[in-house]
Design an enzyme around this catalytic site. Sequence first.
Site: not given
Length: 188
Positions: A103-104, A140
């Site tokens: 999760t970013h 990412d």
Amino acid sequence: MRLAVLASGTGSICKAIINADVEVAAVLVDRHCPAIEMAKAGDIPVLLVERDNFGTDFDRDQYSNDVVAALKEQEIGVVAMAGFGTILAAPFFEAYEGRVLNTHPSLLPSFPGWHAVNDALQHGVRVTGCTVHIATLEVDAGPILAQSPVEIRDDDDETSLHERIKLTERDLYPATIKACLAQMETQR
Ligand code: GRF
């Protein structure tokens, strides 16, 4: 498929996963951090693969191999990164190809990297959010699984905005992990 959560930070995302209806087989940390106590409270085995070198001569491949060895020993099949503070190298992504979730705190592909929340503020965007994606060697950048928007307020600073983003992450990430695990089970 046995799931491990990798954490280093305050551990709030790790805690949200543990508290959701998701079975966590192990929590792996790279340093002493609150996630250790959270795991112990849930009777979840803790794998401490301590990183003792933060210098330029850090052997990232060796460290990644150590992480893989610790996970394999626990027969881990899927990994969820939850604020893990060490960027892992190819040996890790080869061992768990397509089975690493992250999760970013931004709407990727906008604002990748460590300073996603501050970058969004500096750019003056009015909406940011969080992204759950498959993690790949390129940081990412892997396939996006789910996103949730968060409005930026005029009085936001990095802390207040990140905290609101984390509120959405604590819902979206466990739900997405659950859906992924169910899908992976059907593909076995
Ligand atoms: C989250 O915002 C996550 O997106 C990022 O690190 C943060 C972890 O938060 N990768 P916490 O340490 O679990 O509170």
